[in-house]
Motif scaffolding. Structure first.
Motif, PDB file in Angstrom:
ATOM      1  N   LEU A   6       8.336  -1.431  -1.675  1.00  0.00           N
ATOM      2  CA  LEU A   6       8.426  -0.123  -1.011  1.00  0.00           C
ATOM      3  C   LEU A   6       9.750  -0.009  -0.260  1.00  0.00           C
ATOM      4  N   THR A  21       0.859  -1.188   0.000  1.00  0.00           N
ATOM      5  CA  THR A  21       0.000   0.000   0.000  1.00  0.00           C
ATOM      6  C   THR A  21       0.895   1.237   0.000  1.00  0.00           C
ATOM      7  N   PHE A  22       1.191   1.691  -1.181  1.00  0.00           N
ATOM      8  CA  PHE A  22       2.129   2.807  -1.358  1.00  0.00           C
ATOM      9  C   PHE A  22       1.357   4.114  -1.542  1.00  0.00           C
ATOM     10  N   ALA A  23       2.094   5.208  -1.628  1.00  0.00           N
ATOM     11  CA  ALA A  23       1.461   6.520  -1.825  1.00  0.00           C
ATOM     12  C   ALA A  23       1.227   6.737  -3.324  1.00  0.00           C
ATOM     13  N   ARG A  35      -0.176   8.619  -6.448  1.00  0.00           N
ATOM     14  CA  ARG A  35      -0.541  10.015  -6.755  1.00  0.00           C
ATOM     15  C   ARG A  35      -0.931  10.195  -8.224  1.00  0.00           C
ATOM     16  N   THR A  56      -3.243   8.330  -1.404  1.00  0.00           N
ATOM     17  CA  THR A  56      -2.187   8.875  -0.544  1.00  0.00           C
ATOM     18  C   THR A  56      -2.804   9.573   0.651  1.00  0.00           C
ATOM     19  N   ARG A  67      11.616   0.693   2.763  1.00  0.00           N
ATOM     20  CA  ARG A  67      11.409   0.811   4.207  1.00  0.00           C
ATOM     21  C   ARG A  67      12.623   0.222   4.922  1.00  0.00           C
ATOM     22  N   LEU A  85      -3.929  15.443  -7.533  1.00  0.00           N
ATOM     23  CA  LEU A  85      -4.445  14.988  -6.240  1.00  0.00           C
ATOM     24  C   LEU A  85      -5.862  15.520  -5.998  1.00  0.00           C
ATOM     25  N   THR A 110      -2.583  12.461   2.610  1.00  0.00           N
ATOM     26  CA  THR A 110      -1.938  13.771   2.541  1.00  0.00           C
ATOM     27  C   THR A 110      -2.423  14.644   3.696  1.00  0.00           C
ATOM     28  N   THR A 111      -1.515  15.506   4.168  1.00  0.00           N
ATOM     29  CA  THR A 111      -1.850  16.392   5.288  1.00  0.00           C
ATOM     30  C   THR A 111      -1.595  17.858   4.939  1.00  0.00           C
ATOM     31  N   PHE A 112      -1.070  18.118   3.723  1.00  0.00           N
ATOM     32  CA  PHE A 112      -0.647  19.500   3.457  1.00  0.00           C
ATOM     33  C   PHE A 112      -1.781  20.515   3.421  1.00  0.00           C
TER      34      PHE A 112
HETATM   35  C1  LIG Z   1       1.330  11.635   8.365  1.00  0.00           C
HETATM   36  C2  LIG Z   1       1.570  11.632   6.871  1.00  0.00           C
HETATM   37  C3  LIG Z   1       1.440  12.806   6.159  1.00  0.00           C
HETATM   38  C4  LIG Z   1       1.634  12.826   4.779  1.00  0.00           C
HETATM   39  N1  LIG Z   1       1.410  13.985   4.103  1.00  0.00           N
HETATM   40  C5  LIG Z   1       1.564  14.003   2.758  1.00  0.00           C
HETATM   41  C6  LIG Z   1       1.248  15.174   2.020  1.00  0.00           C
HETATM   42  O1  LIG Z   1       0.845  16.171   2.581  1.00  0.00           O
HETATM   43  N2  LIG Z   1       1.424  15.137   0.682  1.00  0.00           N
HETATM   44  C7  LIG Z   1       1.851  14.022   0.032  1.00  0.00           C
HETATM   45  O2  LIG Z   1       1.965  14.072  -1.203  1.00  0.00           O
HETATM   46  N3  LIG Z   1       2.138  12.893   0.701  1.00  0.00           N
HETATM   47  C8  LIG Z   1       2.001  12.856   2.045  1.00  0.00           C
HETATM   48  N4  LIG Z   1       2.252  11.698   2.746  1.00  0.00           N
HETATM   49  C9  LIG Z   1       2.649  10.476   2.017  1.00  0.00           C
HETATM   50  C10 LIG Z   1       4.116  10.111   2.300  1.00  0.00           C
HETATM   51  O3  LIG Z   1       4.962  10.980   1.585  1.00  0.00           O
HETATM   52  C11 LIG Z   1       4.328   8.648   1.892  1.00  0.00           C
HETATM   53  O4  LIG Z   1       3.499   7.843   2.698  1.00  0.00           O
HETATM   54  C12 LIG Z   1       5.745   8.199   2.070  1.00  0.00           C
HETATM   55  O5  LIG Z   1       6.643   8.988   1.316  1.00  0.00           O
HETATM   56  C13 LIG Z   1       5.933   6.736   1.659  1.00  0.00           C
HETATM   57  O6  LIG Z   1       5.596   6.606   0.299  1.00  0.00           O
HETATM   58  P1  LIG Z   1       5.558   5.151  -0.387  1.00  0.00           P
HETATM   59  O7  LIG Z   1       4.575   4.331   0.407  1.00  0.00           O
HETATM   60  O8  LIG Z   1       5.080   5.370  -1.797  1.00  0.00           O
HETATM   61  O9  LIG Z   1       6.932   4.562  -0.305  1.00  0.00           O
HETATM   62  C14 LIG Z   1       2.025  11.648   4.106  1.00  0.00           C
HETATM   63  C15 LIG Z   1       2.136  10.453   4.826  1.00  0.00           C
HETATM   64  C16 LIG Z   1       1.891  10.434   6.183  1.00  0.00           C
HETATM   65  C17 LIG Z   1       1.974   9.119   6.946  1.00  0.00           C
END
Ligand SMILES: Cc1cc2nc3c(=O)[nH]c(=O)nc-3n(C[C@H](O)[C@H](O)[C@H](O)COP(=O)(O)O)c2cc1C
Length: 221
Positions: free
Chosen positions: A200, A10-12, A14, A160, A202, A107, A162-164
């Motif tokens: 992934l 389960t990756f991010a 986008r 993903t 990690r 997004l 996201t928190t931004f």
């Molecule tokens: C608490 C938290 C906040 C995050 N905020 C953002 C964000 O604001 N924007 C974004 O693009 N990704 C965000 N991410 C995604 C992370 O960048 C991503 O989970 C991490 O780089 C691992 O990516 P992968 O699973 O593809 O390896 C967030 C992840 C977490 C857990």
């Protein structure tokens, strides 16, 4: 899908195809995600399914300044938005930092866009008297958020956490009529990933698990 396989893949995501996410799939995702734990089982979560085009578009400018600062601080070698070692980048440098074109729109205009909020009036914050930023309140919402993404993975989808958008919480709350006592926890773009990652990056267990003390022997099976 098998639990460990879902956890490991389960990756991010986008980048999404145009395939829509049917309502019955979203309902199934939420209907399974709701079994997440929360402090005292208070289940303070609320999910807004963002369909309105104008509202999606309005999120972009609310994300930009936060993302720009994130990129500027990362470029300077800092841990972005960190409170322990804050990066001291001047505003002019932040303002001049480019954002990868189209990324925010991908997004905010994902096939499915969810906003997750949490009712702070039911959240136990047992670290509230410590002289550091609070960590515990997040534990009453992010297991639920992660369950949504695991369930999406199980449906062949990706997304993903996201928190931004949260740095501009007052504006986000006004846009969606979110009550005062709720905090915005995450914006989740979800869809069918253009590409499914399977490996992934990690750290290994040895890198983070120790025996009897923080600086104890690395834990080994
Ligand atoms: C608490 C938290 C906040 C995050 N905020 C953002 C964000 O604001 N924007 C974004 O693009 N990704 C965000 N991410 C995604 C992370 O960048 C991503 O989970 C991490 O780089 C691992 O990516 P992968 O699973 O593809 O390896 C967030 C992840 C977490 C857990």
């Amino acid at each position: 899908m098998e639990t460990y396989a879902a956890m490991r893949t389960t990756f991010a995501a986008r980048d999404f195809t145009d395939d829509p996410v049917p309502d019955e799939v979203l309902h199934r995702i939420l209907d399974n995600a709701r079994f997440a734990p929360s402090g005292g089982n208070r289940q303070g979560w609320h999910v807004i399914v963002v369909r309105d085009e104008a509202k999606r578009a309005a999120l972009g400018p609310l994300i930009e300044p936060t993302y720009r600062r994130y990129l500027a601080e990362a470029k300077a070698g800092a841990n972005p938005w960190n409170t322990i070692e804050p990066a001291r980048i001047d505003q002019a440098t932040i303002d001049a930092t480019p954002i990868p074109p189209g990324l925010i729109e991908r997004l905010t205009h994902a096939p499915l866009l969810l906003l997750v909020t949490v009712d702070l009036s039911v959240v136990a914050a047992m670290d509230q008297n410590l002289s550091r930023i609070a960590v515990i309140p997040g534990a009453s919402i992010y297991p639920f958020v992660w369950n949504i993404l695991l369930a999406a993975r199980n449906e062949g989808l990706g997304g993903t956490l996201t928190t931004f958008v949260v740095a501009m919480e007052p504006e986000v709350k006004a846009l969606f009529g979110i009550p005062e006592r709720h905090a915005v926890a995450a914006m989740l773009p979800i869809g069918k990933p253009v590409k499914q990652l399977t490996r992934l990056r990690r750290n290994t267990v040895q890198a983070f698990a120790t025996v009897d003390a923080f600086d104890g022997e690395p834990y080994r099976a």
